[in-house]
Design a protein around this motif. Sequence first.
Motif, short mmCIF file in Angstrom:
data_model
loop_
_atom_site.label_atom_id
_atom_site.label_comp_id
_atom_site.label_asym_id
_atom_site.label_seq_id
_atom_site.Cartn_x
_atom_site.Cartn_y
_atom_site.Cartn_z
N ALA A 354 -88.52 -46.01 -56.63
CA ALA A 354 -87.63 -46.23 -57.77
C ALA A 354 -87.74 -44.83 -58.50
O ALA A 354 -88.56 -44.34 -58.71
N VAL A 355 -86.46 -44.41 -58.91
CA VAL A 355 -86.13 -42.98 -59.25
C VAL A 355 -85.67 -43.45 -60.72
O VAL A 355 -84.71 -44.18 -61.14
N GLU A 356 -86.53 -43.06 -61.97
CA GLU A 356 -86.12 -43.12 -63.30
C GLU A 356 -85.26 -42.09 -63.74
O GLU A 356 -85.31 -40.96 -63.34
N GLU A 357 -84.37 -42.82 -64.56
CA GLU A 357 -83.37 -41.90 -64.95
C GLU A 357 -83.83 -40.88 -65.91
O GLU A 357 -84.80 -40.96 -66.65
N ILE A 409 -73.21 -40.70 -57.72
CA ILE A 409 -74.17 -40.06 -56.97
C ILE A 409 -73.41 -38.95 -56.29
O ILE A 409 -72.81 -39.19 -55.33
N GLY A 410 -74.06 -37.61 -56.63
CA GLY A 410 -73.54 -36.50 -55.95
C GLY A 410 -74.54 -36.07 -54.84
O GLY A 410 -75.63 -36.54 -54.78
N PRO A 485 -72.10 -36.29 -61.90
CA PRO A 485 -72.79 -37.47 -61.41
C PRO A 485 -73.83 -37.74 -62.24
O PRO A 485 -74.52 -36.63 -62.97
N ARG A 486 -74.30 -39.11 -62.17
CA ARG A 486 -75.67 -39.44 -62.98
C ARG A 486 -76.80 -39.11 -62.29
O ARG A 486 -77.75 -38.98 -62.63
N LEU A 487 -76.46 -39.03 -60.67
CA LEU A 487 -77.74 -38.94 -60.00
C LEU A 487 -77.42 -37.98 -58.95
O LEU A 487 -76.30 -38.00 -58.29
N LEU A 488 -78.12 -36.99 -58.81
CA LEU A 488 -77.75 -35.86 -57.88
C LEU A 488 -78.84 -35.83 -56.79
O LEU A 488 -80.02 -35.43 -56.89
N THR A 517 -78.76 -34.94 -65.99
CA THR A 517 -78.63 -35.74 -64.56
C THR A 517 -79.96 -35.74 -64.07
O THR A 517 -80.89 -34.98 -63.89
N THR A 518 -79.98 -36.88 -63.64
CA THR A 518 -81.23 -37.24 -62.75
C THR A 518 -81.22 -36.62 -61.24
O THR A 518 -80.10 -36.59 -60.68
N VAL A 519 -82.14 -36.11 -60.94
CA VAL A 519 -82.49 -35.44 -59.70
C VAL A 519 -83.19 -35.97 -58.73
O VAL A 519 -84.54 -35.99 -59.05
N LEU A 520 -82.81 -36.35 -57.59
CA LEU A 520 -83.52 -36.78 -56.35
C LEU A 520 -83.77 -35.32 -55.46
O LEU A 520 -82.39 -35.32 -54.81
N ILE A 521 -84.67 -34.79 -54.96
CA ILE A 521 -84.77 -33.55 -54.17
C ILE A 521 -85.70 -33.61 -53.04
O ILE A 521 -86.81 -34.07 -53.18
#
Length: 577
Positions: A354-357, A409-410, A485-488, A517-521
């Motif tokens: 789970a990725v939190e905002e 989602i970007g 985007p909201r999630l990158l 922006t929320t980031v998943l990297i």
Amino acid sequence: MTAIAGIVGAFVVVLLLVDSAYYRLILTLVVIWATLGLAWNMLSGYGGLISFGHAAFFGLGAYTVTLAMVKLDITPWLGIPMGVVVGMVAGLLVGLPTFRLRGHYFGLAMLAYPLAMLYVFEWLGYQEVTLPMKREQPAAWMQFSDPRVHALLGLGLMVLALLASLAVERSRFGRALRAIKQNEAAAEAAGIDTWRWKMPAMVLSAGFAAAAGGLYAVVLLIVTPPTVFGVLVSAQALIVCLFGGVGTLWGPVIGAAILVPLAEILHGELGSVVPGIQGVVYGLAIIGIILLAPEGIFWRLRDRFFARAPEVPKLAPAPDPPVALARPHHELLVLEGVSRAFGGLRAIDNVSLAVEEGTVHGIIGPNGAGKTTLFNVINGFLQPDSGTIRFDGRDIVGLRPNRICRAGIGRTFQIVRAFPRMTVLENVTTGAYVATPDDREAERLALWAIDRVGLSRREAGQMAAGLTMRQLRLLELARAVAARPRLLLLDEILAGLGHAELEEVVEAIRRIARGGTTVLIIEHTMHAMVRLADRLTVLDHGALIADGPPAEVTRDAAVIEAYLGRKWVQRAADRVA
């Protein structure tokens, strides 16, 4: 527009100076083949879908005009528009199944259509159909005593094709097509619905090809399946574009202006000695251009003598969006039991996270751990074999990448996917299209994104093909951010950077995260990840082996073993003992 007017004036002058009926016919064929080349260019030049089958539309246009006149006594003034409609409908029907194919499969499938039509029209008994001569009111039937009128009609048709191509080049439509051509995956990830843009290109292209075929029938007064559906027809459309320059306004005109007169004159002079010399001319032309100027004469001359930095619009960047306040403990992206296998290899094995905002969430793991596959599953390039993926509570499994981008989602890629024949600003503007229907506002958003990631206005005007790795990474980041985007999703965005460059990109990511922006990297550079991420997830052989704050994860024995190996962990334990 000035250049088009100049070409029209020059053509009219040459037409008036030429006395030979044969050379007037050659001039007529030049503009007809230029029109067919422009038609081919609208789909294949701008969109990159190489078609070996435009003879299908050309032939349908020719036979529509011919049969309408022979069977229904309809003038070509109406027959050519009818042929255009028939061609456009055929383009739609051809595109529906054929756009499911990629690369050379698409080209081979397109080749099948004119070949099938050739045999169908021969089977129907239309091996050789002659247009009847109309002695009364010949002008009403496009049968002029002065053949130069046909040349002027062909010129008018070519000008229409040029104006349509110019409108395409300068529009969102054309930029979307060029993005698809240069990197379809990046275009999809940027929110471009590739099917939506390819289909209008096919229909428009087919319509102009049919118009050229209809006029060709009127000029020659006889139609046979091989002359309008034959392989050489499709080849000529392709070759005049390749020779002059694919994906340019003037390439098809340059190619037709050089190759058609050369082939026709040699055929007239040496045809009895060297049968098929026209094919020899086109064959030698394509070999020569591949060896000396692979992108065509136009691009070679432009890059060598006329290259200049594109102007950056003097627009104020779009204002920063209001900072989105993350809802406490709101899980923006949730994966449950997601798996994906390739044959016997389980690239992702029952992954839940789970990725939190409002956070920066890192995914780490050794090479081959399944990190990029996980990203491809999240943003729709791959479908999971099992499991669910919810974004802000909405199930996104089964959506195409452009739809997922539009949902918020970007994405950037492990290997940079820039559009090399476009400037930095054009690249980023393409990403902004998903955020606004207004082209001017899209440019303002692009300038905002360019400023946000730390690129300069001077860099915004540079062609992507000449950028450094740092500039390419920031370009791709800006293109993703321009969609707001909201999630990158950032896939190894620090790869290939030196220390100073890495710090610059890290700071750009921080600015983006501070903006809400929320980031998943995904990243291998551990010291950067520890500084960036609020939470780390660790994958190994497709399975999740650790998840938590960076300080805890980096001390986890399973994580250390995954990165350094069991022997290293054992030696470290022995030293402590």
